[in-house]
Motif scaffolding. Sequence first.
Motif, PDB file in Angstrom:
ATOM      1  N   GLU A   1      -1.625 -23.036  -1.583  1.00 44.84           N
ATOM      2  CA  GLU A   1      -1.007 -22.365  -0.434  1.00 44.84           C
ATOM      3  C   GLU A   1       0.504 -22.305  -0.600  1.00 44.84           C
ATOM      4  O   GLU A   1       1.127 -23.272  -1.056  1.00 44.84           O
ATOM      5  CB  GLU A   1      -1.356 -23.123   0.851  1.00 44.84           C
ATOM      6  N   THR A   2       1.096 -21.167  -0.234  1.00 42.18           N
ATOM      7  CA  THR A   2       2.545 -21.004  -0.363  1.00 42.18           C
ATOM      8  C   THR A   2       3.128 -20.455   0.937  1.00 42.18           C
ATOM      9  O   THR A   2       2.410 -19.913   1.781  1.00 42.18           O
ATOM     10  CB  THR A   2       2.908 -20.041  -1.516  1.00 42.18           C
ATOM     11  N   ALA A   3       4.452 -20.590   1.066  1.00 39.64           N
ATOM     12  CA  ALA A   3       5.155 -20.072   2.244  1.00 39.64           C
ATOM     13  C   ALA A   3       6.592 -19.767   1.875  1.00 39.64           C
ATOM     14  O   ALA A   3       7.211 -20.505   1.100  1.00 39.64           O
ATOM     15  CB  ALA A   3       5.110 -21.079   3.394  1.00 39.64           C
ATOM     16  N   LEU A   4       7.116 -18.669   2.418  1.00 42.83           N
ATOM     17  CA  LEU A   4       8.531 -18.353   2.255  1.00 42.83           C
ATOM     18  C   LEU A   4       9.351 -19.238   3.180  1.00 42.83           C
ATOM     19  O   LEU A   4       9.019 -19.399   4.358  1.00 42.83           O
ATOM     20  CB  LEU A   4       8.792 -16.886   2.572  1.00 42.83           C
TER      21      LEU A   4
ATOM     22  N   ALA B   1      23.784 -16.120 -23.440  1.00 43.38           N
ATOM     23  CA  ALA B   1      23.127 -15.094 -22.619  1.00 43.38           C
ATOM     24  C   ALA B   1      21.967 -15.708 -21.836  1.00 43.38           C
ATOM     25  O   ALA B   1      21.733 -15.356 -20.673  1.00 43.38           O
ATOM     26  CB  ALA B   1      22.634 -13.949 -23.499  1.00 43.38           C
ATOM     27  N   ALA B   2      21.248 -16.634 -22.459  1.00 38.18           N
ATOM     28  CA  ALA B   2      20.150 -17.312 -21.764  1.00 38.18           C
ATOM     29  C   ALA B   2      20.678 -18.140 -20.604  1.00 38.18           C
ATOM     30  O   ALA B   2      20.105 -18.131 -19.507  1.00 38.18           O
ATOM     31  CB  ALA B   2      19.379 -18.191 -22.751  1.00 38.18           C
ATOM     32  N   PHE B   3      21.778 -18.867 -20.821  1.00 35.36           N
ATOM     33  CA  PHE B   3      22.370 -19.659 -19.745  1.00 35.36           C
ATOM     34  C   PHE B   3      22.841 -18.753 -18.603  1.00 35.36           C
ATOM     35  O   PHE B   3      22.648 -19.077 -17.427  1.00 35.36           O
ATOM     36  CB  PHE B   3      23.554 -20.478 -20.274  1.00 35.36           C
ATOM     37  N   GLU B   4      23.445 -17.628 -18.941  1.00 36.87           N
ATOM     38  CA  GLU B   4      23.914 -16.703 -17.917  1.00 36.87           C
ATOM     39  C   GLU B   4      22.747 -16.165 -17.099  1.00 36.87           C
ATOM     40  O   GLU B   4      22.806 -16.093 -15.870  1.00 36.87           O
ATOM     41  CB  GLU B   4      24.677 -15.549 -18.572  1.00 36.87           C
ATOM     42  N   ARG B   5      21.675 -15.796 -17.764  1.00 41.46           N
ATOM     43  CA  ARG B   5      20.498 -15.286 -17.053  1.00 41.46           C
ATOM     44  C   ARG B   5      19.875 -16.359 -16.159  1.00 41.46           C
ATOM     45  O   ARG B   5      19.534 -16.106 -15.015  1.00 41.46           O
ATOM     46  CB  ARG B   5      19.462 -14.776 -18.051  1.00 41.46           C
ATOM     47  N   ALA B   6      19.755 -17.574 -16.683  1.00 43.00           N
ATOM     48  CA  ALA B   6      19.127 -18.659 -15.922  1.00 43.00           C
ATOM     49  C   ALA B   6      19.941 -19.044 -14.699  1.00 43.00           C
ATOM     50  O   ALA B   6      19.378 -19.472 -13.679  1.00 43.00           O
ATOM     51  CB  ALA B   6      18.923 -19.878 -16.816  1.00 43.00           C
ATOM     52  N   SER B   7      21.264 -18.908 -14.788  1.00 46.67           N
ATOM     53  CA  SER B   7      22.123 -19.329 -13.679  1.00 46.67           C
ATOM     54  C   SER B   7      22.374 -18.228 -12.657  1.00 46.67           C
ATOM     55  O   SER B   7      22.840 -18.510 -11.556  1.00 46.67           O
ATOM     56  CB  SER B   7      23.464 -19.834 -14.218  1.00 46.67           C
ATOM     57  N   SER B   8      22.047 -16.983 -13.000  1.00 51.91           N
ATOM     58  CA  SER B   8      22.379 -15.885 -12.092  1.00 51.91           C
ATOM     59  C   SER B   8      21.188 -15.088 -11.602  1.00 51.91           C
ATOM     60  O   SER B   8      21.302 -14.332 -10.632  1.00 51.91           O
ATOM     61  CB  SER B   8      23.367 -14.925 -12.777  1.00 51.91           C
ATOM     62  N   LEU B   9      20.023 -15.245 -12.253  1.00 47.10           N
ATOM     63  CA  LEU B   9      18.833 -14.481 -11.872  1.00 47.10           C
ATOM     64  C   LEU B   9      17.678 -15.443 -11.566  1.00 47.10           C
ATOM     65  O   LEU B   9      17.642 -16.562 -12.073  1.00 47.10           O
ATOM     66  CB  LEU B   9      18.429 -13.531 -13.004  1.00 47.10           C
ATOM     67  N   PRO B  10      16.717 -15.005 -10.731  1.00 49.28           N
ATOM     68  CA  PRO B  10      15.590 -15.885 -10.369  1.00 49.28           C
ATOM     69  C   PRO B  10      14.549 -15.990 -11.473  1.00 49.28           C
ATOM     70  O   PRO B  10      13.431 -15.506 -11.360  1.00 49.28           O
ATOM     71  CB  PRO B  10      15.019 -15.202  -9.116  1.00 49.28           C
ATOM     72  N   THR B  11      14.950 -16.615 -12.589  1.00 47.15           N
ATOM     73  CA  THR B  11      14.040 -16.791 -13.721  1.00 47.15           C
ATOM     74  C   THR B  11      13.276 -18.108 -13.585  1.00 47.15           C
ATOM     75  O   THR B  11      13.652 -18.997 -12.822  1.00 47.15           O
ATOM     76  CB  THR B  11      14.815 -16.805 -15.046  1.00 47.15           C
TER      77      THR B  11
ATOM     78  N   VAL C   1       6.815 -24.346  -0.702  1.00 43.62           N
ATOM     79  CA  VAL C   1       7.764 -23.545   0.065  1.00 43.62           C
ATOM     80  C   VAL C   1       8.886 -23.098  -0.859  1.00 43.62           C
ATOM     81  O   VAL C   1       9.501 -23.924  -1.545  1.00 43.62           O
ATOM     82  CB  VAL C   1       8.338 -24.350   1.251  1.00 43.62           C
ATOM     83  N   GLY C   2       9.149 -21.798  -0.891  1.00 45.57           N
ATOM     84  CA  GLY C   2      10.184 -21.277  -1.774  1.00 45.57           C
ATOM     85  C   GLY C   2      10.838 -20.033  -1.226  1.00 45.57           C
ATOM     86  O   GLY C   2      10.517 -19.557  -0.133  1.00 45.57           O
ATOM     87  N   LYS C   3      11.766 -19.483  -2.019  1.00 42.76           N
ATOM     88  CA  LYS C   3      12.563 -18.334  -1.603  1.00 42.76           C
ATOM     89  C   LYS C   3      12.154 -17.027  -2.270  1.00 42.76           C
ATOM     90  O   LYS C   3      12.634 -15.962  -1.878  1.00 42.76           O
ATOM     91  CB  LYS C   3      14.046 -18.583  -1.915  1.00 42.76           C
ATOM     92  N   HIS C   4      11.289 -17.091  -3.290  1.00 41.04           N
ATOM     93  CA  HIS C   4      11.053 -15.916  -4.121  1.00 41.04           C
ATOM     94  C   HIS C   4       9.577 -15.513  -4.091  1.00 41.04           C
ATOM     95  O   HIS C   4       8.710 -16.296  -4.505  1.00 41.04           O
ATOM     96  CB  HIS C   4      11.478 -16.196  -5.566  1.00 41.04           C
ATOM     97  N   ASP C   5       9.306 -14.298  -3.642  1.00 48.81           N
ATOM     98  CA  ASP C   5       7.925 -13.805  -3.571  1.00 48.81           C
ATOM     99  C   ASP C   5       7.237 -13.859  -4.932  1.00 48.81           C
ATOM    100  O   ASP C   5       6.077 -14.264  -5.032  1.00 48.81           O
ATOM    101  CB  ASP C   5       7.907 -12.359  -3.053  1.00 48.81           C
ATOM    102  N   SER C   6       7.947 -13.422  -5.988  1.00 49.85           N
ATOM    103  CA  SER C   6       7.328 -13.350  -7.310  1.00 49.85           C
ATOM    104  C   SER C   6       6.930 -14.731  -7.812  1.00 49.85           C
ATOM    105  O   SER C   6       5.855 -14.907  -8.401  1.00 49.85           O
ATOM    106  CB  SER C   6       8.285 -12.673  -8.302  1.00 49.85           C
ATOM    107  N   LYS C   7       7.781 -15.731  -7.591  1.00 45.11           N
ATOM    108  CA  LYS C   7       7.473 -17.088  -8.037  1.00 45.11           C
ATOM    109  C   LYS C   7       6.337 -17.693  -7.214  1.00 45.11           C
ATOM    110  O   LYS C   7       5.470 -18.399  -7.751  1.00 45.11           O
ATOM    111  CB  LYS C   7       8.718 -17.960  -7.953  1.00 45.11           C
ATOM    112  N   LEU C   8       6.343 -17.433  -5.929  1.00 44.62           N
ATOM    113  CA  LEU C   8       5.276 -17.958  -5.074  1.00 44.62           C
ATOM    114  C   LEU C   8       3.927 -17.323  -5.414  1.00 44.62           C
ATOM    115  O   LEU C   8       2.893 -17.985  -5.322  1.00 44.62           O
ATOM    116  CB  LEU C   8       5.624 -17.726  -3.606  1.00 44.62           C
ATOM    117  N   ARG C   9       3.944 -16.059  -5.824  1.00 46.19           N
ATOM    118  CA  ARG C   9       2.686 -15.415  -6.213  1.00 46.19           C
ATOM    119  C   ARG C   9       2.071 -16.108  -7.425  1.00 46.19           C
ATOM    120  O   ARG C   9       0.842 -16.261  -7.502  1.00 46.19           O
ATOM    121  CB  ARG C   9       2.914 -13.922  -6.512  1.00 46.19           C
ATOM    122  N   LEU C  10       2.901 -16.524  -8.384  1.00 42.53           N
ATOM    123  CA  LEU C  10       2.377 -17.255  -9.539  1.00 42.53           C
ATOM    124  C   LEU C  10       1.679 -18.536  -9.101  1.00 42.53           C
ATOM    125  O   LEU C  10       0.631 -18.907  -9.631  1.00 42.53           O
ATOM    126  CB  LEU C  10       3.516 -17.600 -10.500  1.00 42.53           C
TER     127      LEU C  10
END
Length: 316
Positions: free
Chosen positions: A197-200, A297-307, A181-190
Amino acid sequence: MRAVVLDERGLAVVDRIVPEPCESEVLIRVLKAGLCETDLQLVRGYMGFRGVLGHEFVGVAESGRYAGERVVGEINCSCHQCDNCQNGLGTHCPYRSVLGILNHDGAFAEFVAVPEQNLHRVPDEVTTDQAVFTEPLAAAFQILEQVSIRKDQRVVVLGDGRLGNLCAQVIAQTGCRLTVVGKHDSKLRLISRQGIETALVAEMEFQRQADIVVDCTGSPTGFESAVRLLKPRGTLVLKTTVAGTQSLSLAPLVIDEITVIGSRCGPFEPALAALREQRIDVDTLIDGVYPLNDALAAFERASSLPTLKLLLQPSP
């Protein structure tokens, strides 16, 4: 050498003296290191850590029995003398330091000193990028060390991030009825590409149908959500650590007789074997590789975007 240092002023990439290994340690030239949720929580104040961050790494041993070879390292540096250590609980040694987390500089640097006893040789079949995942993958395998999961049981992994993905892949090997169960379509698709099985979470009916829930959310709300999914006498496995204190209602644990299991570090050998045998996919989790000088920059991306997983590369 260059290193990513956290101090009272915040996070910075600075020049540091190359660490001098003590008698039981080996100097490791770091090839790649992985940024994880724990690193983000440390920056927010978790554990009050000060020093070089980073605990997921692969590097080349400069000396010792693995000299010239690629190695990964367990993060708990134990005394090996106390009662806990003597009884096989070295990861809970009261005198331990922990790489990049507790009283020990970590691997977001060109070099790191690690106890030789903590090192494991990386199999030739495992790429350097894949080897970075050994420590978090071992943490996923720790669940199977702590909980017996049957094929007829319903298991839910809460969280679709890097650790949730790895935990799901490991748990799926038991053949249980698994949902992530997660919040992100792209991550659940992986995850769904692995046949899981996955669910939003927004579409999830929080009915008490799960025998086991693994909280990999990295959020203070994960605990409450997990309890809402568990059957009476179910098992909650906690993988989440967050900065600060949490206000929790413990009455549901008593009323429903819930078993709560804290789960942290795990065995490296099964993790390395799974990587060598390509039973776990980690390549698709890598969202970027940053030179060490671009760590902020990596820390900023990891903390602000769904990476998912960002890697730091100390050397060309």
